[in-house]
Design a protein around this motif. Structure first.
Motif, PDB file in Angstrom:
ATOM      1  N   LEU A  33     -47.999 -93.147  81.346  1.00 12.58           N
ATOM      2  CA  LEU A  33     -47.281 -92.283  80.412  1.00 12.58           C
ATOM      3  C   LEU A  33     -46.408 -91.261  81.135  1.00 12.58           C
ATOM      4  CD1 LEU A  33     -50.162 -91.771  77.829  1.00 12.58           C
ATOM      5  CD2 LEU A  33     -48.079 -93.106  77.497  1.00 12.58           C
ATOM      6  N   LEU A  34     -46.931 -90.690  82.195  1.00 12.32           N
ATOM      7  CA  LEU A  34     -46.153 -89.700  82.943  1.00 12.32           C
ATOM      8  C   LEU A  34     -44.968 -90.341  83.670  1.00 12.32           C
ATOM      9  CD1 LEU A  34     -49.046 -87.545  84.443  1.00 12.32           C
ATOM     10  CD2 LEU A  34     -47.377 -86.812  82.723  1.00 12.32           C
ATOM     11  N   LEU A  35     -45.180 -91.534  84.200  1.00 15.44           N
ATOM     12  CA  LEU A  35     -44.093 -92.228  84.896  1.00 15.44           C
ATOM     13  C   LEU A  35     -43.022 -92.670  83.896  1.00 15.44           C
ATOM     14  CD1 LEU A  35     -43.111 -93.118  87.625  1.00 15.44           C
ATOM     15  CD2 LEU A  35     -44.572 -95.149  87.475  1.00 15.44           C
ATOM     16  N   SER A  36     -43.453 -93.144  82.748  1.00 14.21           N
ATOM     17  CA  SER A  36     -42.496 -93.517  81.698  1.00 14.21           C
ATOM     18  C   SER A  36     -41.678 -92.305  81.266  1.00 14.21           C
ATOM     19  CB  SER A  36     -43.241 -94.086  80.484  1.00 14.21           C
ATOM     20  OG  SER A  36     -43.940 -95.255  80.818  1.00 14.21           O
ATOM     21  N   TYR A  37     -42.362 -91.179  81.141  1.00 10.52           N
ATOM     22  CA  TYR A  37     -41.702 -89.925  80.739  1.00 10.52           C
ATOM     23  C   TYR A  37     -40.700 -89.473  81.805  1.00 10.52           C
ATOM     24  CZ  TYR A  37     -41.312 -84.949  79.506  1.00 10.52           C
ATOM     25  OH  TYR A  37     -40.843 -83.701  79.191  1.00 10.52           O
ATOM     26  N   ASP A  42     -39.821 -97.135  78.689  1.00 10.85           N
ATOM     27  CA  ASP A  42     -41.095 -97.437  78.041  1.00 10.85           C
ATOM     28  C   ASP A  42     -42.097 -97.980  79.065  1.00 10.85           C
ATOM     29  OD1 ASP A  42     -40.585-100.196  78.409  1.00 10.85           O
ATOM     30  OD2 ASP A  42     -39.584-100.342  76.461  1.00 10.85           O
ATOM     31  N   LYS A  43     -43.353 -98.123  78.619  1.00 12.42           N
ATOM     32  CA  LYS A  43     -44.412 -98.541  79.546  1.00 12.42           C
ATOM     33  C   LYS A  43     -44.187 -99.955  80.085  1.00 12.42           C
ATOM     34  CE  LYS A  43     -48.013 -97.625  76.953  1.00 12.42           C
ATOM     35  NZ  LYS A  43     -49.452 -97.550  76.582  1.00 12.42           N
ATOM     36  N   TYR A  45     -41.456-101.321  80.901  1.00 11.67           N
ATOM     37  CA  TYR A  45     -40.483-101.250  81.995  1.00 11.67           C
ATOM     38  C   TYR A  45     -41.184-101.006  83.331  1.00 11.67           C
ATOM     39  CZ  TYR A  45     -36.201 -99.895  84.465  1.00 11.67           C
ATOM     40  OH  TYR A  45     -35.142 -99.824  85.342  1.00 11.67           O
ATOM     41  N   ILE A  46     -42.245-100.210  83.301  1.00 11.56           N
ATOM     42  CA  ILE A  46     -42.974 -99.892  84.535  1.00 11.56           C
ATOM     43  C   ILE A  46     -43.484-101.171  85.201  1.00 11.56           C
ATOM     44  CG2 ILE A  46     -44.968 -98.658  85.498  1.00 11.56           C
ATOM     45  CD1 ILE A  46     -42.736 -96.842  84.399  1.00 11.56           C
ATOM     46  N   TYR A  47     -43.930-102.114  84.380  1.00 11.97           N
ATOM     47  CA  TYR A  47     -44.500-103.358  84.928  1.00 11.97           C
ATOM     48  C   TYR A  47     -43.438-104.398  85.275  1.00 11.97           C
ATOM     49  CZ  TYR A  47     -49.033-101.554  83.527  1.00 11.97           C
ATOM     50  OH  TYR A  47     -50.154-100.782  83.400  1.00 11.97           O
ATOM     51  N   THR A  48     -42.318-104.348  84.610  1.00  9.10           N
ATOM     52  CA  THR A  48     -41.289-105.368  84.827  1.00  9.10           C
ATOM     53  C   THR A  48     -40.249-104.965  85.875  1.00  9.10           C
ATOM     54  OG1 THR A  48     -40.011-104.502  82.950  1.00  9.10           O
ATOM     55  CG2 THR A  48     -41.537-106.321  82.508  1.00  9.10           C
ATOM     56  N   HIS A  49     -40.336-103.711  86.345  1.00 14.51           N
ATOM     57  CA  HIS A  49     -39.373-103.248  87.358  1.00 14.51           C
ATOM     58  C   HIS A  49     -40.104-102.553  88.509  1.00 14.51           C
ATOM     59  CE1 HIS A  49     -36.881-103.816  83.782  1.00 14.51           C
ATOM     60  NE2 HIS A  49     -35.838-103.864  84.576  1.00 14.51           N
ATOM     61  N   ARG A  50     -41.178-103.164  88.962  1.00 18.16           N
ATOM     62  CA  ARG A  50     -42.029-102.549  89.981  1.00 18.16           C
ATOM     63  C   ARG A  50     -41.281-102.248  91.285  1.00 18.16           C
ATOM     64  NH1 ARG A  50     -47.795-103.636  89.180  1.00 18.16           N
ATOM     65  NH2 ARG A  50     -48.109-104.808  87.253  1.00 18.16           N
ATOM     66  N   ASP A  51     -40.276-103.072  91.602  1.00 11.54           N
ATOM     67  CA  ASP A  51     -39.585-102.925  92.895  1.00 11.54           C
ATOM     68  C   ASP A  51     -38.370-102.004  92.825  1.00 11.54           C
ATOM     69  OD1 ASP A  51     -41.396-104.666  94.081  1.00 11.54           O
ATOM     70  OD2 ASP A  51     -40.197-106.434  93.563  1.00 11.54           O
ATOM     71  N   ARG A  52     -38.085-101.456  91.660  1.00  7.98           N
ATOM     72  CA  ARG A  52     -36.929-100.556  91.539  1.00  7.98           C
ATOM     73  C   ARG A  52     -37.148 -99.313  92.396  1.00  7.98           C
ATOM     74  NH1 ARG A  52     -35.277 -96.872  86.260  1.00  7.98           N
ATOM     75  NH2 ARG A  52     -34.042 -95.384  87.477  1.00  7.98           N
ATOM     76  N   ILE A  53     -36.121 -98.933  93.152  1.00 10.50           N
ATOM     77  CA  ILE A  53     -36.180 -97.747  94.005  1.00 10.50           C
ATOM     78  C   ILE A  53     -35.849 -96.503  93.166  1.00 10.50           C
ATOM     79  CG2 ILE A  53     -35.242 -96.582  96.033  1.00 10.50           C
ATOM     80  CD1 ILE A  53     -36.795 -99.069  96.741  1.00 10.50           C
ATOM     81  N   ILE A  54     -36.731 -95.504  93.243  1.00  9.00           N
ATOM     82  CA  ILE A  54     -36.518 -94.236  92.544  1.00  9.00           C
ATOM     83  C   ILE A  54     -36.136 -93.177  93.562  1.00  9.00           C
ATOM     84  CG2 ILE A  54     -37.546 -92.516  91.008  1.00  9.00           C
ATOM     85  CD1 ILE A  54     -37.228 -95.339  89.802  1.00  9.00           C
ATOM     86  N   GLU A  55     -35.084 -92.426  93.267  1.00 11.38           N
ATOM     87  CA  GLU A  55     -34.561 -91.454  94.226  1.00 11.38           C
ATOM     88  C   GLU A  55     -35.437 -90.209  94.311  1.00 11.38           C
ATOM     89  OE1 GLU A  55     -30.519 -90.677  93.225  1.00 11.38           O
ATOM     90  OE2 GLU A  55     -29.847 -92.700  93.766  1.00 11.38           O
TER      91      GLU A  55
END
Length: 299
Positions: A33-37, A42-43, A45-55
């Motif tokens: 929930l905190l990562l989605s926020y 949405d939640k 997305y967290i599972y379907t984009h695990r390799d996305r780089i966050i700045e």
């Protein structure tokens, strides 16, 4: 110091680790929930984009939220809302977070209204003592289209948040929010007003028990909305004694209660002539959670 860029998977793993260190009850769900926020996704997305780089800036923001939650700061205060009765309520510091337990009382009141022909045919007046975020008041107004609801709370913060929720749900025309203590605002509003139903989720935790509650509650939620006096029954006594002046004949009084307070509430109601058909209902966990009594004037 700013963190380096991290993948969503790395952030997720870090989140669980941090919250486990803080003994948070549901570290995986809270991290989701905190990562989605933080990412505004949405939640799923967290599972379907695990390799996305966050700045780094977003990483810092997420880690800051994690550390806040680690202290026991309520998740709902961070996210700013909470679902109740299928509706979304804004919440924040100064109001109790609406809980599923309270739905037991709301569902029961709705059931009572729909089972009584006189309530179905006419506009019914309901008084809610202890507005908080507006969860009880606004749920009843939303699901009972013939209800006119007056709602009282002594807290200025609660009054402001309930006002936001009333507007968000489009219920301003049928809900009157009043600031003050118990029945005092009603007395000032209209001496002749009577209610078909009075409902309340009052403070009911014994004073000495508050510090033993989970830290989300004891440390951060408003003590004013928790403290029911030495035995937890102070506000029940005041409301039960005051209700006869404001209930219509054959009206209904309903309370949320603590899991071990059913027999005490039954006794308090039986001490006042006119209350009858006192019933106790359990929540989904099998714990006593609500009491309802009928009121009938003696001749």
């Amino acid at each position: 110091m700013r963190k380096n860029n991290m993948t969503i998977q790395q952030l997720f793993e870090e989140g669980i680790k941090v919250l486990e260190e803080g003994n948070i009850q549901n570290p995986m769900l809270d991290t989701q929930l905190l990562l989605s926020y933080a990412l505004d996704v949405d939640k799923v997305y967290i599972y379907t984009h695990r390799d996305r780089i966050i700045e780094g800036e977003t990483v810092d923001n997420f880690l800051s939220l994690l550390n806040k939650r680690k202290t026991g700061y309520p998740l709902q205060y961070i996210l700013g809302d909470q679902e109740f009765m299928g509706l979304n309520f804004k919440v924040g510091e100064g109001v109790l977070v609406p809980r599923p337990d309270t739905e037991t009382l709301v569902e029961w009141i709705i059931e009572v209204v729909k089972s009584k022909e006189k309530f179905n045919k006419n506009t019914i007046n309901i008084l809610d003592i202890g507005t908080g975020s507006g969860a009880i008041t606004l749920s009843l107004a939303y699901y009972l289209e013939n209800a006119r609801i007056y709602s009282v709370d002594i807290s200025e913060k609660a009054h402001k948040i309930a006002k936001v929720n009333t507007k968000k749900l489009g219920l301003e025309s049928r809900v009157t929010l009043l600031k003050g203590n118990l029945f005092e605002p009603i007395k000032e509003l209209n001496k002749d007003i009577k209610f078909d139903i009075i409902v309340s989720n009052p403070p009911y935790i014994p004073s000495d028990d508050i510090d033993t509650l989970q830290k989300e509650v004891s440390k951060y939620e408003p003590r004013l909305a928790l403290d029911g006096g030495a035995d937890g029954l102070d506000f029940y006594r005041k409301i039960i004694l005051g209700s006869p002046e404001y209930l219509k004949n054959k009206g209904v009084l309903g309370f949320e209660i603590g899991y071990n307070q059913g027999s005490d509430l039954k006794r308090l109601l039986e001490e006042i002539e006119g209350f009858n058909n006192i019933r106790i209902r359990k929540d989904l966990a099998g714990k006593e959670r609500a009491v309802i009594a009928n009121w009938e004037k003696s001749n």
